[in-house]
Write an enzyme that holds these catalytic residues in place. Sequence first.
Site, short mmCIF file in Angstrom:
data_model
loop_
_atom_site.label_atom_id
_atom_site.label_comp_id
_atom_site.label_asym_id
_atom_site.label_seq_id
_atom_site.Cartn_x
_atom_site.Cartn_y
_atom_site.Cartn_z
N GLU A 24 -1.21 -7.49 -1.46
CA GLU A 24 -2.39 -7.64 -2.30
C GLU A 24 -2.50 -9.04 -2.91
O GLU A 24 -3.32 -9.26 -3.79
CB GLU A 24 -2.41 -6.57 -3.39
CG GLU A 24 -2.62 -5.18 -2.81
CD GLU A 24 -2.71 -4.08 -3.86
OE1 GLU A 24 -2.41 -4.35 -5.05
OE2 GLU A 24 -3.08 -2.97 -3.48
N TYR A 86 1.33 3.13 -0.30
CA TYR A 86 1.77 2.04 0.58
C TYR A 86 2.51 2.63 1.77
O TYR A 86 3.37 3.50 1.62
CB TYR A 86 2.68 1.08 -0.17
CG TYR A 86 3.20 -0.06 0.68
CD1 TYR A 86 2.36 -1.10 1.05
CD2 TYR A 86 4.52 -0.09 1.12
CE1 TYR A 86 2.82 -2.14 1.84
CE2 TYR A 86 4.99 -1.13 1.89
CZ TYR A 86 4.13 -2.15 2.25
OH TYR A 86 4.59 -3.20 3.03
N VAL A 87 2.16 2.13 2.94
CA VAL A 87 2.87 2.44 4.17
C VAL A 87 3.23 1.11 4.81
O VAL A 87 2.39 0.21 4.91
CB VAL A 87 1.99 3.29 5.12
CG1 VAL A 87 2.70 3.52 6.45
CG2 VAL A 87 1.64 4.63 4.47
N GLY A 93 -0.93 3.72 10.87
CA GLY A 93 -1.63 4.40 11.95
C GLY A 93 -0.88 5.61 12.46
O GLY A 93 -1.37 6.34 13.32
N GLY A 95 -0.03 8.25 10.59
CA GLY A 95 -0.35 9.45 9.83
C GLY A 95 0.36 9.58 8.49
O GLY A 95 0.15 10.55 7.77
N GLY A 97 0.08 7.69 5.66
CA GLY A 97 -0.83 7.58 4.52
C GLY A 97 -1.64 8.84 4.32
O GLY A 97 -1.79 9.34 3.20
N TYR A 131 -10.02 5.49 3.71
CA TYR A 131 -10.39 6.42 2.65
C TYR A 131 -11.73 7.10 2.94
O TYR A 131 -11.90 8.30 2.73
CB TYR A 131 -10.45 5.71 1.30
CG TYR A 131 -9.12 5.13 0.86
CD1 TYR A 131 -7.92 5.79 1.10
CD2 TYR A 131 -9.06 3.90 0.22
CE1 TYR A 131 -6.71 5.25 0.69
CE2 TYR A 131 -7.85 3.35 -0.19
CZ TYR A 131 -6.68 4.04 0.05
OH TYR A 131 -5.48 3.50 -0.35
#
Length: 157
Positions: A24, A86-87, A93, A95, A97, A131
């Site tokens: 971030e 966080y992943v 991709g 799964g 999250g 999201y």
Amino acid sequence: MIRTATPADVPVIHAMVRELADYEKALHEARATEEQLREALFGERPAAFAHIAEDDTTGEPVGFCLWFLNFSTWRGVHGIYLEDLYVRPEVRGGGHGKALLTELARICVERGYERLEWSVLDWNEPSINFYKALGAAPQDEWTVYRLTDEALARLGS
């Protein structure tokens, strides 16, 4: 696999908090220590909760979410505020999250909480698209305000 975090997870949670802050573009703002996280999550009066996403093959932690309860005066019940999700990039991709958010939604339904909320940086298009694909709706009419550092001290003294 998603599981509730334990005190032994604090070092990896701390590391992933710093990875998220770096992603971030705000690593310089990530000042929390492992001890602060340990106290917040597992102290006498926990202020927050966390879940760990593990790699299905290796069992290694590959993601986390950290959350706390909020309260809606309009709905009259608690909700969950997701502070961090966080992943790690190398497993995105896969799964993890979605599984973390599914667990928080399950907790909401089980406990009668009526909201699961979080914030996302407006430039983070991959997360925004993720999201929205889950059915989350942006709250465009709201603007987040924050007091920190000198402004907080000035107002509070």
